[in-house]
Design an enzyme around this catalytic site. Sequence first.
Site, PDB file in Angstrom:
ATOM      1  N   GLU A   1      30.093  46.762  64.441  1.00 36.45           N
ATOM      2  CA  GLU A   1      31.792  47.046  63.869  1.00 36.45           C
ATOM      3  C   GLU A   1      32.396  46.198  65.101  1.00 36.45           C
ATOM      4  O   GLU A   1      32.287  46.464  66.099  1.00 36.45           O
ATOM      5  CB  GLU A   1      31.939  48.396  63.818  1.00 36.45           C
ATOM      6  CG  GLU A   1      33.364  48.712  63.428  1.00 36.45           C
ATOM      7  CD  GLU A   1      33.496  49.896  63.064  1.00 36.45           C
ATOM      8  OE1 GLU A   1      32.699  50.812  62.873  1.00 36.45           O
ATOM      9  OE2 GLU A   1      34.880  50.205  62.530  1.00 36.45           O
TER      10      GLU A   1
ATOM     11  N   ASP B   1      31.668  58.873  57.735  1.00 37.69           N
ATOM     12  CA  ASP B   1      32.330  59.817  58.450  1.00 37.69           C
ATOM     13  C   ASP B   1      33.760  59.344  58.305  1.00 37.69           C
ATOM     14  O   ASP B   1      34.862  60.181  58.554  1.00 37.69           O
ATOM     15  CB  ASP B   1      31.930  60.234  59.854  1.00 37.69           C
ATOM     16  CG  ASP B   1      32.329  59.033  60.974  1.00 37.69           C
ATOM     17  OD1 ASP B   1      32.427  57.961  60.505  1.00 37.69           O
ATOM     18  OD2 ASP B   1      31.922  59.381  61.973  1.00 37.69           O
TER      19      ASP B   1
HETATM   20  O1  KIV Z   1      32.372  55.672  58.471  1.00 32.37           O
HETATM   21  C1  KIV Z   1      32.284  54.630  58.277  1.00 32.37           C
HETATM   22  O2  KIV Z   1      32.920  54.161  57.045  1.00 32.37           O
HETATM   23  C2  KIV Z   1      31.520  53.653  58.930  1.00 32.37           C
HETATM   24  C3  KIV Z   1      31.723  52.104  58.407  1.00 32.37           C
HETATM   25  C4  KIV Z   1      33.109  51.842  59.017  1.00 32.37           C
HETATM   26  C5  KIV Z   1      30.617  51.444  58.920  1.00 32.37           C
HETATM   27  O3  KIV Z   1      30.985  53.830  59.855  1.00 32.37           O
END
Ligand code: KIV
Length: 286
Positions: A189, A51
Amino acid sequence: MRLAERSEKLTARHLVKMKSKGRRIAMITAYDYPTAELVDEAGVDTVLVGDSAAMVVLGYPDTRFVGIEEMVTFCRAVTRGVRRALVVGDMPFMSYQVSAEEAVRNAGRLVREGGVDAVKLEGGKEYAEAIRAIARAGIPVMGHVGMTPQFFVTSTGYRLRGKSAEDAEAVVKDAEEVARAGAFSLVLEFAVSEVAEYLSSTLEIPVIGIGAGPKCDGQVLVLHDVIGLYERSPPFSKRYADVGSVVLSAVRSYVEEVKAGSFPGPEHTVSMDPKEWEEFLKRVGR
Ligand code: KIV
């Protein structure tokens, strides 16, 4: 022969097996067909249709602005380009928060319409029921704990997780709950490396870190941060190339050549047979 043609398509089970064999997992995001083909060819094990598209592709200030329709479109483009890697579709903000039933319905859309192999959703124990329901419906789920960007308003911004013993325990509890609910892996994260190491060594499912240090079972980065196509990259990201400069220089050259009249050149130009041209002039009375 291309790597992707030689190798079998990866599944969620392969990822779990990779962890048990001590093989690290490389994951990256992609949002369109050409970059999906490239990252697959480069040998990543997992492609996340994140997202983060809201920010790096659509230019919004945070990830909450992308919806399920747009995510389905991004997922469809990516799955057309990937042959080998496991493709994970991110569940956007408000696609799973309302109820477990709605979570299953939207996860189903990413799989059936977007063609992804698995889905990912952010959140700890509050979303265990949604994870359980999606997994029960037959869709592999990746969890996402630690710093969870969709909840930055309610969980005090983009802060590092696990600095205090109390917060470290909260992150670990979230991860354990997500694993118990049936997630086949999870993203951790922006968390201290001790928590990452603890979770990687105690959980059976792979822990894929971003901003969580080297002791994870795998790593994930946002493609646009990696190739230098986004200016607001987080400090834990790494830029491996400056594609932005390459694009800028190519388009500047194009503009210059158009203005100077040197593009298109003879090699880009198609002409008529001179006889046909003469005949044409006669027909139009010239
Ligand atoms: O949306 C995304 O790119 C993510 C990553 C940062 C893991 O969730």
